[in-house]
Design a protein around this motif. Structure first.
Motif, mmCIF file in Angstrom:
data_model
loop_
_atom_site.group_PDB
_atom_site.id
_atom_site.type_symbol
_atom_site.label_atom_id
_atom_site.label_comp_id
_atom_site.label_asym_id
_atom_site.label_seq_id
_atom_site.Cartn_x
_atom_site.Cartn_y
_atom_site.Cartn_z
ATOM 1 N N GLU A 116 -2.537 -3.103 4.689
ATOM 2 C CA GLU A 116 -2.290 -1.664 4.729
ATOM 3 C C GLU A 116 -1.102 -1.324 5.633
ATOM 4 O OE1 GLU A 116 -3.365 0.960 3.137
ATOM 5 O OE2 GLU A 116 -4.534 -0.363 1.839
ATOM 6 N N PRO A 117 -0.085 -0.663 5.105
ATOM 7 C CA PRO A 117 1.051 -0.267 5.950
ATOM 8 C C PRO A 117 0.652 0.637 7.112
ATOM 9 C CG PRO A 117 1.616 -0.090 3.617
ATOM 10 C CD PRO A 117 0.133 -0.339 3.680
ATOM 11 N N SER A 118 -0.441 1.371 6.963
ATOM 12 C CA SER A 118 -0.876 2.283 8.018
ATOM 13 C C SER A 118 -1.395 1.562 9.257
ATOM 14 C CB SER A 118 -1.960 3.223 7.480
ATOM 15 O OG SER A 118 -3.074 2.488 7.010
ATOM 16 N N ARG A 119 -1.490 0.234 9.202
ATOM 17 C CA ARG A 119 -1.950 -0.493 10.397
ATOM 18 C C ARG A 119 -0.933 -0.430 11.524
ATOM 19 N NH1 ARG A 119 -0.018 -4.608 6.948
ATOM 20 N NH2 ARG A 119 1.266 -6.230 7.944
ATOM 21 N N PHE A 120 0.306 -0.093 11.195
ATOM 22 C CA PHE A 120 1.337 0.053 12.209
ATOM 23 C C PHE A 120 1.476 1.522 12.597
ATOM 24 C CE2 PHE A 120 2.681 -3.844 9.990
ATOM 25 C CZ PHE A 120 2.771 -4.709 11.072
ATOM 26 N N PRO A 121 1.527 1.843 13.873
ATOM 27 C CA PRO A 121 1.733 3.242 14.281
ATOM 28 C C PRO A 121 3.025 3.778 13.694
ATOM 29 C CG PRO A 121 1.154 1.863 16.169
ATOM 30 C CD PRO A 121 1.421 0.927 15.023
ATOM 31 N N SER A 122 2.956 4.972 13.160
ATOM 32 C CA SER A 122 4.145 5.579 12.565
ATOM 33 C C SER A 122 5.107 5.976 13.675
ATOM 34 C CB SER A 122 3.766 6.800 11.728
ATOM 35 O OG SER A 122 4.908 7.407 11.178
ATOM 36 N N ARG A 123 6.327 5.469 13.599
ATOM 37 C CA ARG A 123 7.322 5.766 14.623
ATOM 38 C C ARG A 123 8.066 7.070 14.338
ATOM 39 N NH1 ARG A 123 8.452 0.367 13.428
ATOM 40 N NH2 ARG A 123 10.407 0.952 12.423
ATOM 41 N N ALA A 124 8.073 7.431 13.045
ATOM 42 C CA ALA A 124 8.781 8.660 12.660
ATOM 43 C C ALA A 124 8.376 9.018 11.257
ATOM 44 C CB ALA A 124 10.302 8.446 12.731
ATOM 45 N N GLY A 130 0.825 -1.198 0.000
ATOM 46 C CA GLY A 130 0.000 0.000 0.000
ATOM 47 C C GLY A 130 0.858 1.246 0.000
ATOM 48 N N ALA A 131 0.204 2.377 0.231
ATOM 49 C CA ALA A 131 0.912 3.654 0.273
ATOM 50 C C ALA A 131 1.754 3.742 1.544
ATOM 51 C CB ALA A 131 -0.082 4.806 0.224
ATOM 52 N N VAL A 132 2.925 4.340 1.426
ATOM 53 C CA VAL A 132 3.783 4.555 2.593
ATOM 54 C C VAL A 132 3.149 5.640 3.463
ATOM 55 C CG1 VAL A 132 6.022 5.411 3.362
ATOM 56 C CG2 VAL A 132 5.888 3.832 1.423
ATOM 57 N N PRO A 133 2.827 5.331 4.718
ATOM 58 C CA PRO A 133 2.165 6.318 5.579
ATOM 59 C C PRO A 133 3.032 7.560 5.800
ATOM 60 C CG PRO A 133 2.105 4.111 6.550
ATOM 61 C CD PRO A 133 3.038 4.049 5.399
ATOM 62 N N GLY A 134 2.398 8.721 5.722
ATOM 63 C CA GLY A 134 3.097 9.960 5.996
ATOM 64 C C GLY A 134 3.939 10.495 4.865
ATOM 65 N N ALA A 135 4.058 9.740 3.774
ATOM 66 C CA ALA A 135 4.874 10.184 2.648
ATOM 67 C C ALA A 135 4.021 10.952 1.650
ATOM 68 C CB ALA A 135 5.522 8.983 1.969
ATOM 69 N N PRO A 136 4.628 11.758 0.790
ATOM 70 C CA PRO A 136 3.866 12.408 -0.280
ATOM 71 C C PRO A 136 3.218 11.373 -1.199
ATOM 72 C CG PRO A 136 6.046 13.413 -0.036
ATOM 73 C CD PRO A 136 6.038 12.177 0.808
ATOM 74 N N ASP A 137 2.232 11.820 -1.958
ATOM 75 C CA ASP A 137 1.521 10.918 -2.861
ATOM 76 C C ASP A 137 2.483 10.228 -3.825
ATOM 77 O OD1 ASP A 137 -0.835 11.639 -1.686
ATOM 78 O OD2 ASP A 137 -1.451 13.028 -3.273
ATOM 79 N N GLY A 138 2.151 8.987 -4.133
ATOM 80 C CA GLY A 138 2.900 8.280 -5.155
ATOM 81 C C GLY A 138 4.003 7.383 -4.655
ATOM 82 N N LEU A 139 4.171 7.257 -3.336
ATOM 83 C CA LEU A 139 5.192 6.370 -2.783
ATOM 84 C C LEU A 139 4.501 5.175 -2.138
ATOM 85 C CD1 LEU A 139 8.229 5.937 -2.322
ATOM 86 C CD2 LEU A 139 7.934 6.998 -0.074
ATOM 87 N N PHE A 140 4.887 3.972 -2.574
ATOM 88 C CA PHE A 140 4.227 2.746 -2.144
ATOM 89 C C PHE A 140 5.271 1.736 -1.681
ATOM 90 C CE2 PHE A 140 1.666 4.871 -5.302
ATOM 91 C CZ PHE A 140 0.376 4.802 -4.801
ATOM 92 N N VAL A 141 4.782 0.694 -1.006
ATOM 93 C CA VAL A 141 5.673 -0.355 -0.521
ATOM 94 C C VAL A 141 5.050 -1.721 -0.804
ATOM 95 C CG1 VAL A 141 4.677 -0.237 1.809
ATOM 96 C CG2 VAL A 141 6.929 -1.276 1.477
ATOM 97 N N LEU A 142 5.901 -2.666 -1.193
ATOM 98 C CA LEU A 142 5.529 -4.078 -1.282
ATOM 99 C C LEU A 142 6.635 -4.839 -0.568
ATOM 100 C CD1 LEU A 142 3.801 -6.416 -2.254
ATOM 101 C CD2 LEU A 142 5.058 -6.382 -4.419
#
Length: 608
Positions: A595-603, A545-557
């Motif tokens: 969804e990567p956002s299921r983990f609390p953002s540490r930074a 999914g999308a990388v939490p907290g990053a600008p649009d267009g950055l994803f992770v697999l």
């Protein structure tokens, strides 16, 4: 017509259709025919294709999405594909049009039954044949189907209509409402179902149906559609056309994708994105070696309890097996025995074999003699035969899917004016793209410091001695092209990748617990080890999914653990759908798990 929303309590477990004396297929559950006795193809073209304004409705659109209730014999979709290939915009250097079809069928028929039904219309030719050649399975869940040569993708939901509509995340530009007669199957036409259709409709979407029943007209109107009667087909005097509020639009989509990571995640991402017309550049600095062993297992994580955590690997497994079938040169072996490791594993194996998440017969319970014959030694207890499981050669899969890669290390990402810019360690510009996928395995944290990844070192061992049938028993033993691979160690937090003789000995000791006869035969064999670092997460589920907290267009697999060759193919298709705002091949309850956002953002994502 098609299958019902839900079976009556006494519905038979055999085929949902019977053949009438006149050769027409009829529902064994509801007593209605699947299509008109006058001319089913002509009915489809008049009621659904013309009723939805096709082909005019898709002109000028790069993507067009069609939903259907329900699939039945596949006649509507075959007729649609025939029209689509004749009337779509031709391919160009800027890319051509693509069609996405979503259909629902609670009671799927077999490929042979469909072939018999569709044989009445040889004029459908290749459109019918491609559907039959890639006929979807019967397991409960979503089925992603390729339709080569048609620039089209097909998703079939094998489940109750309300569950399917709730699970689908797409927005249809047109709907074929083709359930059985409202009088015989009122559940398919409930107001709640029609409201769900409206909720899954794009602005200006059109819907068409053969029925003019008052409940259907009122339900569509209550859902916000403008409903009109039109002249019917054959003996039916009237039919319905409906239009959702709003104006159809064609949103801008990314054209270029950069993938950071050249292992199985990156390769699967490149394959899925190119299939949807994206221009893909892969960066591989050889820092993701977990895909580099001489053989890899393609098996699902098994969960006897069912639920989403069981359905996700089952659906990913089915898609992976279908895609690897297109790469026969990469397949080393078929069929994997799951051996017991605990006293209750026999019960668990039986529970898995009884699940409807897999195709009938895909999980079998062989007798002990058959297991012993395949292994060359007795098993410790009841085994599970994962009939469709595979052993593949990673290098051949990656070569076929990834294509050429740029051998460069991406050190920094920057978003400027809606475009991502990728820089090397000397801050030289490597590439520009509207979207980026981080697929570097355990190396994810370098570009995404907050990545919730836990490294796990694993060393596998192999030798050139003959291999028995593939087997898994907590560890595994599988054939390579010229020997046997077994292992692997599992050391959390260890990121060293040098091979260790001590770990080869550990693997041999573990092998002796599952296959003592094989371990004894390998006791004096020369062993070779290879270590890599797997990427796992705290809940042992992947990230897509999308990388939490990053600008649009950055994803992770990533976060695929030791099952990348099973999970990556379907998850890459899901992520491609997210990037392009297209329907996902995953039901919502399964995609939510990723969804990567299921983990609390540490930074905040430092480098991005």
């Amino acid at each position: 017509m098609s299958a019902p929303a839900a079976p009556p309590p006494d519905a038979p477990s055999a085929s949902p259709l019977v053949w009438r004396d006149d050769g027409l297929p009829q529902s064994a559950l509801y007593g209605d025919v699947y299509f008109s006795s006058a001319d089913g193809l002509a009915e489809t073209r008049a009621v659904f294709l013309a009723g939805c304004g096709l082909p005019a409705a898709w002109r000028g659109r790069d993507r067009f999405v069609i939903g259907e209730l329900g699939f039945g014999t596949g006649l509507n979709i075959a007729a649609l594909l025939d029209l689509w290939r004749r009337e779509k915009t031709p391919q160009s250097k800027q890319g051509g049009q693509r069609l996405h079809v979503f259909s629902i069928e609670a009671h799927p028929i077999t490929r042979d039954e469909a072939a018999r039904a569709l044989a009445v219309w040889p004029e459908l030719g290749e459109a019918a044949q491609v559907l039959l050649d890639h006929w979807p399975g019967r397991a409960r869940g979503f089925h992603r189907i390729d339709l080569p040569g048609f620039d089209a993708t097909f998703d079939l939901a094998v489940m109750d209509v309300e569950d399917a509509l709730a699970a689908w995340d797409g927005a249809a530009d047109a709907w074929f409402l083709d359930g059985f007669s409202p009088a015989l199957n009122p559940a398919m036409w409930r107001e709640a179902v029609l409201a769900a259709v409206a909720a899954r409709s794009a602005p200006g979407a059109r819907a068409a149906t053969f029925t003019v029943a008052g409940a259907v007209r009122r339900g569509l109107a209550a859902a916000g559609f403008q409903v009109d009667k039109r002249p019917g087909f054959g003996r039916k005097k009237e039919r319905l056309e409906a239009v959702a509020p709003g104006v159809a639009t064609a949103p801008p989509r990314p054209r270029r994708l950069a993938v950071v990571g050249g292992g199985i995640a990156g390769a699967a991402m490149a394959r899925a994105a190119r299939a949807e017309g994206l221009a893909v550049t892969v960066f591989d600095d050889d820092q993701a070696p977990a895909s580099g062993n001489p053989a890899a297992l393609v098996t699902p994580a098994l969960d006897a309890g069912g639920g989403p955590r069981a359905a996700l690997p089952a659906q990913a497994f089915a898609r992976a097996v279908a895609l690897y079938a297109q790469l026969p040169q990469a397949v080393i072996a078929r069929g994997v025995l799951k051996l017991p490791v605990g006293p209750r594993d026999g019960e668990r194996h039986a529970a898995v074999a009884a699940q409807d998440l897999f195709e009938p017969g895909a999980m079998a319970l062989p007798d002990p003699e058959a297991v012993a014959a395949r292994l060359g030694e007795p098993a410790a207890g009841p085994a599970l035969d994962m009939v469709d499981a595979l052993v593949v050669e990673p290098a051949r899969v990656i070569e076929a899917w990834r294509g050429s890669a740029i051998a460069a290390r991406v050190a920094r990402l920057a978003r400027e004016n809606g475009v991502w810019r990728l820089f090397d360690p000397d801050d030289r510009l490597l590439a520009e793209a509207e979207a980026v996928v981080l697929a570097g395995g355990a190396d994810l944290a370098r570009l995404w410091p907050a990545a919730p990844i836990r490294p796990v070192r694993g060393q596998a061992t192999w030798t050139d001695r003959p291999a028995p049938a593939p087997a898994a028993f907590g560890a595994y033993a599988v054939p390579t092209r010229d020997g046997v691979l077994f292992g692997a160690t599992h050391d959390r937090g260890d990121v060293a990748t040098e091979a260790r003789e001590a770990d080869d000995r550990r693997n041999l000791q573990t092998l002796a617990k599952g296959l003592p006869g094989l371990a004894a035969r390998l006791a004096d064999a020369p062993l070779r080890g290879r270590a890599a670092v797997r990427a796992t997460t705290a809940d042992h589920l992947p990230l897509a999914g999308a990388v939490p907290g990053a600008p649009d267009g950055l994803f992770v697999l990533g976060g695929l653990g030791g099952r990348g060759f099973c999970l990556a193919p379907l998850l890459a298709e899901h992520l491609t759908a997210r990037i392009l705002a297209l329907p996902s091949p995953l039901p919502r309850p399964l995609s939510d798990l990723l969804e990567p956002s299921r983990f609390p953002s540490r930074a905040a994502p430092g480098a991005v």
